[in-house]
Design an enzyme around this catalytic site. Structure first.
Site, mmCIF file in Angstrom:
data_model
loop_
_atom_site.group_PDB
_atom_site.id
_atom_site.type_symbol
_atom_site.label_atom_id
_atom_site.label_comp_id
_atom_site.label_asym_id
_atom_site.label_seq_id
_atom_site.Cartn_x
_atom_site.Cartn_y
_atom_site.Cartn_z
ATOM 1 N N ASP A 25 -15.860 15.769 58.770
ATOM 2 C CA ASP A 25 -15.067 15.847 59.995
ATOM 3 C C ASP A 25 -14.671 17.291 60.279
ATOM 4 O O ASP A 25 -14.365 18.047 59.356
ATOM 5 C CB ASP A 25 -13.815 14.979 59.840
ATOM 6 C CG ASP A 25 -13.116 14.725 61.166
ATOM 7 O OD1 ASP A 25 -13.724 14.969 62.223
ATOM 8 O OD2 ASP A 25 -11.950 14.290 61.141
ATOM 9 N N HIS A 42 -21.996 21.426 65.324
ATOM 10 C CA HIS A 42 -22.758 20.433 64.562
ATOM 11 C C HIS A 42 -23.864 21.102 63.743
ATOM 12 O O HIS A 42 -24.147 20.693 62.612
ATOM 13 C CB HIS A 42 -23.356 19.385 65.494
ATOM 14 C CG HIS A 42 -22.329 18.491 66.139
ATOM 15 N ND1 HIS A 42 -21.374 17.810 65.396
ATOM 16 C CD2 HIS A 42 -22.108 18.157 67.433
ATOM 17 C CE1 HIS A 42 -20.616 17.095 66.217
ATOM 18 N NE2 HIS A 42 -21.030 17.305 67.449
ATOM 19 N N LEU A 136 -30.816 12.777 42.356
ATOM 20 C CA LEU A 136 -29.642 12.440 43.163
ATOM 21 C C LEU A 136 -30.102 11.495 44.261
ATOM 22 O O LEU A 136 -31.170 11.691 44.840
ATOM 23 C CB LEU A 136 -29.036 13.701 43.790
ATOM 24 C CG LEU A 136 -27.932 13.486 44.842
ATOM 25 C CD1 LEU A 136 -26.624 13.030 44.181
ATOM 26 C CD2 LEU A 136 -27.690 14.751 45.666
#
Length: 246
Positions: A25, A42, A136
């Site tokens: 955020d 962004h 991962l």
């Protein structure tokens, strides 16, 4: 290439979180602060994704879930949504080979049928390419909403009861969990939210039942792998009791 320094910053007696989830955020507020467009915010936020991945690998985390685009985000201005989808296309085309080379598995949760067909195809190809990787697991929550996920799981279970495949008394927490989009993924141990906001915003509501939370004032584009390590160190100071008395 992410250096192979798994758990290097932690002693052998410390149990790092197996699964860290992040609500990314602050891109918009970063853009306002820097006096640039939301699209640039962004883009800068996508660079912080690389920092989070590197931090997770170095810490020895097995699963990293990133809340990239919620089901509610479709209600944002069309220009911003288009910018985000363009960034997603760029990421999938440029970063997936790199992730694969680094041994990272990609999994996407959410309603991908709402995405453009070319993006759906790119996601499927990325998942297939990285399916056997184990260093991962990077889970991207894309067009995702937890209430919608739980509702769909309830419908799925109800259909099985109606068909006679599942008895009413056999409905359990395990059955609900296995009916969610995160089937096979352990619940998050630690959920981080950046930008100072302190809410889940319809993210992993079922899975977050016993997660530890960490709310950071840093805006997502300013997130670094050092901040990720600090978050893990914070987690290690906590005592998880799962409802038991101390």
């Amino acid at each position: 290439m992410v250096p192979d320094t798994t758990s290097a910053a932690y002693s052998s007696s410390q149990s790092v979180p197996q699964h860290v989830a992040v609500i990314m955020d602050g891109n918009g507020r970063w853009a306002v602060r820097e006096k640039v467009s939301r699209g640039q915010g962004h883009k800068k936020g996508s660079e912080a994704v690389r920092q989070a991945i590197e931090g997770a690998v170095e810490a020895g985390v097995s699963y990293l879930t990133l809340y990239a685009f919620s089901s509610e985000n479709w209600n944002r201005p069309q220009e911003e949504v288009s910018d985000l989808m363009g960034l997603l296309r760029f990421y999938l085309s440029r970063e997936i080979k790199r992730l694969h080379k680094e041994g990272i598995k990609l999994k996407v949760i959410g309603h991908r049928e709402r995405l453009a067909e070319d993006i759906q195809k790119m996601v499927a190809q990325a998942e297939a390419l990285t399916a056997d990787n184990s260093r991962l697991t990077l889970v991207i929550a894309l067009s995702y909403g937890a209430r919608e996920e739980i509702t769909e799981a309830a419908k799925h279970i109800a259909a099985k009861v109606q068909s006679g495949d599942v008895a009413l008394e056999d409905i359990s927490e395990d059955l609900v969990s296995s009916s969610l989009q995160t089937k096979g993924i352990p619940d998050p141990d630690l959920i981080i939210r950046t930008s100072g906001e302190q809410r889940l915003s319809n993210f992993l509501l079922w899975q977050a039942a016993y997660a530890e939370f960490l709310f950071l004032d840093v805006l997502w584009p300013d997130f670094t792998k050092e901040i990720f390590h600090e978050a893990v160190q914070n987690y290690l100071t906590r005592e998880r009791r799962y409802g038991a008395r101390p």
